[in-house]
Design a protein around this motif. Sequence first.
Motif, PDB file in Angstrom:
ATOM      1  N   GLU A 247      18.587 -22.853  78.943  1.00 34.62           N
ATOM      2  CA  GLU A 247      17.885 -21.577  78.827  1.00 34.62           C
ATOM      3  C   GLU A 247      18.480 -20.749  77.692  1.00 34.62           C
ATOM      4  OE1 GLU A 247      17.194 -17.514  81.336  1.00 34.62           O
ATOM      5  OE2 GLU A 247      17.540 -19.362  82.439  1.00 34.62           O
ATOM      6  N   GLY A 248      17.609 -20.299  76.799  1.00 34.33           N
ATOM      7  CA  GLY A 248      18.050 -19.435  75.709  1.00 34.33           C
ATOM      8  C   GLY A 248      18.779 -20.139  74.582  1.00 34.33           C
ATOM      9  N   ALA A 249      18.756 -21.466  74.536  1.00 28.77           N
ATOM     10  CA  ALA A 249      19.438 -22.175  73.454  1.00 28.77           C
ATOM     11  C   ALA A 249      18.826 -21.797  72.114  1.00 28.77           C
ATOM     12  CB  ALA A 249      19.338 -23.683  73.665  1.00 28.77           C
ATOM     13  N   ARG A 250      19.684 -21.482  71.159  1.00 30.65           N
ATOM     14  CA  ARG A 250      19.223 -21.098  69.815  1.00 30.65           C
ATOM     15  C   ARG A 250      19.969 -21.977  68.820  1.00 30.65           C
ATOM     16  NH1 ARG A 250      16.875 -15.567  69.964  1.00 30.65           N
ATOM     17  NH2 ARG A 250      17.310 -15.398  67.763  1.00 30.65           N
ATOM     18  N   VAL A 251      19.258 -22.978  68.317  1.00 33.50           N
ATOM     19  CA  VAL A 251      19.859 -23.866  67.329  1.00 33.50           C
ATOM     20  C   VAL A 251      19.178 -23.654  65.986  1.00 33.50           C
ATOM     21  CG1 VAL A 251      20.696 -25.596  68.966  1.00 33.50           C
ATOM     22  CG2 VAL A 251      18.388 -25.786  68.053  1.00 33.50           C
ATOM     23  N   GLU A 252      19.931 -23.922  64.929  1.00 33.18           N
ATOM     24  CA  GLU A 252      19.434 -23.702  63.575  1.00 33.18           C
ATOM     25  C   GLU A 252      19.821 -24.890  62.700  1.00 33.18           C
ATOM     26  OE1 GLU A 252      19.649 -19.011  62.848  1.00 33.18           O
ATOM     27  OE2 GLU A 252      21.623 -19.939  63.013  1.00 33.18           O
ATOM     28  N   LEU A 253      19.131 -24.992  61.575  1.00 32.25           N
ATOM     29  CA  LEU A 253      19.427 -26.008  60.569  1.00 32.25           C
ATOM     30  C   LEU A 253      19.618 -25.292  59.238  1.00 32.25           C
ATOM     31  CD1 LEU A 253      19.607 -29.097  59.984  1.00 32.25           C
ATOM     32  CD2 LEU A 253      17.186 -28.975  59.352  1.00 32.25           C
ATOM     33  N   LEU A 254      20.867 -25.219  58.782  1.00 36.35           N
ATOM     34  CA  LEU A 254      21.193 -24.577  57.508  1.00 36.35           C
ATOM     35  C   LEU A 254      21.907 -25.581  56.624  1.00 36.35           C
ATOM     36  CD1 LEU A 254      22.586 -21.191  58.862  1.00 36.35           C
ATOM     37  CD2 LEU A 254      20.378 -21.564  57.787  1.00 36.35           C
ATOM     38  N   ARG A 255      21.377 -25.780  55.426  1.00 35.93           N
ATOM     39  CA  ARG A 255      21.959 -26.727  54.477  1.00 35.93           C
ATOM     40  C   ARG A 255      22.120 -28.121  55.077  1.00 35.93           C
ATOM     41  NH1 ARG A 255      20.557 -23.710  51.128  1.00 35.93           N
ATOM     42  NH2 ARG A 255      21.551 -21.759  50.696  1.00 35.93           N
ATOM     43  N   GLY A 256      21.150 -28.502  55.912  1.00 38.74           N
ATOM     44  CA  GLY A 256      21.163 -29.834  56.494  1.00 38.74           C
ATOM     45  C   GLY A 256      22.115 -30.002  57.660  1.00 38.74           C
ATOM     46  N   ARG A 257      22.765 -28.901  58.093  1.00 35.49           N
ATOM     47  CA  ARG A 257      23.721 -28.982  59.201  1.00 35.49           C
ATOM     48  C   ARG A 257      23.183 -28.268  60.433  1.00 35.49           C
ATOM     49  NH1 ARG A 257      27.795 -26.307  56.104  1.00 35.49           N
ATOM     50  NH2 ARG A 257      28.106 -25.158  58.022  1.00 35.49           N
ATOM     51  N   LEU A 258      23.358 -28.907  61.568  1.00 35.98           N
ATOM     52  CA  LEU A 258      22.967 -28.338  62.847  1.00 35.98           C
ATOM     53  C   LEU A 258      23.963 -27.252  63.223  1.00 35.98           C
ATOM     54  CD1 LEU A 258      21.222 -28.545  65.478  1.00 35.98           C
ATOM     55  CD2 LEU A 258      22.910 -30.191  66.284  1.00 35.98           C
ATOM     56  N   GLY A 259      23.445 -26.129  63.681  1.00 34.80           N
ATOM     57  CA  GLY A 259      24.308 -25.044  64.155  1.00 34.80           C
ATOM     58  C   GLY A 259      23.710 -24.418  65.388  1.00 34.80           C
ATOM     59  N   ALA A 260      24.561 -23.791  66.176  1.00 35.74           N
ATOM     60  CA  ALA A 260      24.107 -23.085  67.371  1.00 35.74           C
ATOM     61  C   ALA A 260      24.621 -21.663  67.296  1.00 35.74           C
ATOM     62  CB  ALA A 260      24.645 -23.770  68.619  1.00 35.74           C
TER      63      ALA A 260
END
Length: 185
Positions: free
Chosen positions: A18-31
Amino acid sequence: MPVGTFEAIALHAARVMEGARVELLRGRLGAKAVPYGDRGCVLQWLTRVCVRRRPELWLDTQQGLVIESRREGRARPDGILAPSDAFAGAGTWADPTPVLMIVEVTSYDSDTDHRDRVEKPRAYAETGIPVYLLVDRDTCEIKVHSQPDGVRYEQVRTLPFGKEVTLPDPVGITLDTEPLKDWTR
């Protein structure tokens, strides 16, 4: 990481956590942490100010955006100021064209320095987003990035909490940042 792989991971994470917020910046996975508590109060305050001064706009705290110069990044900003119907029918990752301003509020995690102060300003400038507002709770400063040139923001104005700041066009809203002092350590 390929965009398709990331989007599958993001969809799974949203279903499982619930509420997971993941991102992709410069090809790298981040949370990133969900903006709750004091970070949430900052966003509530800013939403009220923006809507009061520009009722045709909304500060969206849920929408994901397609970002970076080749549009291979995916971001979940803490806030996106855009016309209130800008993301109607958009889906999980929207086109950033209608965005007037991105807002990020620093969290007290180890990655915030690099993510919010280095990677995101660059990615948002590459995307052409006119204004990037960083509410930096570590330094008790507000940083207004503007005039993206496709690589970086040419203007960065830094003011301590408590000062009044006018957000440049196309936003055109003046903020009294005194309330921000209440939501820091």
